[in-house]
Design an enzyme around this catalytic site. Structure first.
Site, PDB file in Angstrom:
ATOM      1  N   ASP A  59       0.792  -1.134  -0.156  1.00 31.93           N
ATOM      2  CA  ASP A  59      -0.034  -0.062   0.133  1.00 31.93           C
ATOM      3  C   ASP A  59       0.893   1.267  -0.133  1.00 31.93           C
ATOM      4  O   ASP A  59       1.584   1.401   0.826  1.00 31.93           O
ATOM      5  CB  ASP A  59      -0.945  -0.090   1.232  1.00 31.93           C
ATOM      6  CG  ASP A  59      -1.853   1.322   1.121  1.00 31.93           C
ATOM      7  OD1 ASP A  59      -1.732   2.046   0.421  1.00 31.93           O
ATOM      8  OD2 ASP A  59      -2.584   1.098   2.286  1.00 31.93           O
ATOM      9  N   SER A 138       2.819  11.403 -16.292  1.00 27.95           N
ATOM     10  CA  SER A 138       1.627  11.893 -17.231  1.00 27.95           C
ATOM     11  C   SER A 138       2.135  13.107 -18.107  1.00 27.95           C
ATOM     12  O   SER A 138       2.969  13.730 -17.448  1.00 27.95           O
ATOM     13  CB  SER A 138       0.458  12.131 -16.306  1.00 27.95           C
ATOM     14  OG  SER A 138      -0.385  12.661 -17.186  1.00 27.95           O
ATOM     15  N   TYR A 151      -4.460  16.711  -9.432  1.00 28.36           N
ATOM     16  CA  TYR A 151      -3.810  15.496  -9.974  1.00 28.36           C
ATOM     17  C   TYR A 151      -2.495  16.168 -10.837  1.00 28.36           C
ATOM     18  O   TYR A 151      -1.414  15.503 -10.388  1.00 28.36           O
ATOM     19  CB  TYR A 151      -4.684  14.834 -11.067  1.00 28.36           C
ATOM     20  CG  TYR A 151      -3.938  13.831 -11.729  1.00 28.36           C
ATOM     21  CD1 TYR A 151      -3.868  12.593 -11.470  1.00 28.36           C
ATOM     22  CD2 TYR A 151      -3.488  13.871 -13.499  1.00 28.36           C
ATOM     23  CE1 TYR A 151      -3.280  11.320 -11.892  1.00 28.36           C
ATOM     24  CE2 TYR A 151      -2.738  12.898 -13.950  1.00 28.36           C
ATOM     25  CZ  TYR A 151      -2.781  11.703 -13.439  1.00 28.36           C
ATOM     26  OH  TYR A 151      -2.228  10.676 -14.173  1.00 28.36           O
ATOM     27  N   LYS A 155       1.363  15.308 -10.131  1.00 27.83           N
ATOM     28  CA  LYS A 155       2.325  14.830 -11.178  1.00 27.83           C
ATOM     29  C   LYS A 155       3.316  15.484 -11.489  1.00 27.83           C
ATOM     30  O   LYS A 155       4.380  15.218 -11.769  1.00 27.83           O
ATOM     31  CB  LYS A 155       1.629  14.458 -12.460  1.00 27.83           C
ATOM     32  CG  LYS A 155       0.589  13.134 -12.195  1.00 27.83           C
ATOM     33  CD  LYS A 155       1.299  12.134 -12.057  1.00 27.83           C
ATOM     34  CE  LYS A 155       0.635  10.751 -11.958  1.00 27.83           C
ATOM     35  NZ  LYS A 155       0.979   9.500 -11.662  1.00 27.83           N
TER      36      LYS A 155
END
Length: 286
Positions: A59, A138, A151, A155
């Site tokens: 995890d 990304s 998000y 990143k």
């Protein structure tokens, strides 16, 4: 030479493809996920490919869980050659609308999860004077996109972490870092991001709604175009990065991703010129 490879986030999509392709290439692969009850897709893919995977619980939000997995691998092999930080979570919501706990969760998974796993493997790679850390970021780590600011910020942070650590760990200890930057991956937008929107309150009937609808409609219309790759196609790029004797600091995975990011990457597509300049500027006597 066969490598010992640890991959996070292998219960679905890209993580499965990376783990399977890495095993097909003759490597010893440790495929990890938070909840082993969700290993069904991974097991099916491995069986269909005719490969064997070592599956462990890990995890990325729990340092003890990460340390336990890393310790188990080290106890058996004495090393980890490659860490692929793939675990992540998309999030579509404006900062204004997003509850602070959601912002904290997305940041923790996408950024702090990477920090924790790197922190766990670096001592072993440093001792070996070798290793490769591949962070799946990304195009959103290079170019901010509508409704993805939370998000994208995480990143962007992983991109900065990758650059900064490569600036001294690569020349001093031979530990390479790479950020692999996909665009969209087929099936994952509808399956995860739209579900996440609904699970966090749905499309709120406010001034953002028509803009969000335009964004989602555009994303869905690109599903069959070159903006979206299959997980296997992205995994093939990852395999090339892992196999490289001089891996890139960063790499997009499609022509569409290259086009989207061209204003930021055209002068130094693989990031190695920037890395060399930083090393010479700050560590000239190393």
């Amino acid at each position: 030479m066969s490598k010992i490879i640890l991959v996070t986030g292998t219960s679905t999509g890209l993580g499965i493809s990376i783990a399977v392709q890495a095993a097909q290439a003759g490597n010893t692969v440790y495929a990890t996920m938070r909840n082993l009850d969700k290993r069904g897709l991974l097991d099916k893919a491995a069986e269909q490919a005719g490969v064997s995977l070592n599956v462990l619980p890990l995890d990325v939000q729990d340092a003890a869980s990460i340390d336990a997995a890393v310790s188990q691998i080290i106890a058996v092999h004495g090393r980890i050659d490659v860490l692929v930080n793939n675990a992540g979570q998309g999030f579509v919501r404006t900062v204004e609308q997003a509850p602070e706990q959601d912002i904290a969760r997305v940041t923790d998974i996408n950024y702090m999860g990477v920090v924790r796993t790197i922190k766990a493997v670096i001592p072993h790679m440093r001792k070996a004077r070798a290793g490769h850390i591949v962070n799946i970021t990304s195009v959103g780590g290079l170019v901010g996109q509508p409704f993805n600011e939370i998000y994208c910020a995480a990143k962007f942070a992983v991109e900065g972490l990758t650059e900064a650590m490569a600036a001294y760990l690569t020349p001093a200890f031979g530990i390479h870092f790479s950020a692999v930057e996909p665009g969209g991956i087929q099936s994952e937008f509808s399956a995860t991001v739209l579900r996440q929107v609904e699970e966090t309150g749905g499309m709120l009937d406010d001034e953002y709604l028509p803009i969000l609808q335009t964004y989602i409609s555009g994303a869905q219309s690109r599903m069959g175009a070159d903006a979206y790759q299959t997980a296997d196609q992205v995994a093939e790029v990852v395999m090339g990065v892992i196999a490289s004797s001089k891996p890139p600091l960063r790499l997009r995975t499609s022509d569409w991703a290259e086009e989207l990011t061209r204003f930021k990457t055209a002068a130094d597509p693989d990031g190695l010129k920037q890395q060399e300049m930083v090393v010479s500027r700050f560590l000239a006597d190393l």
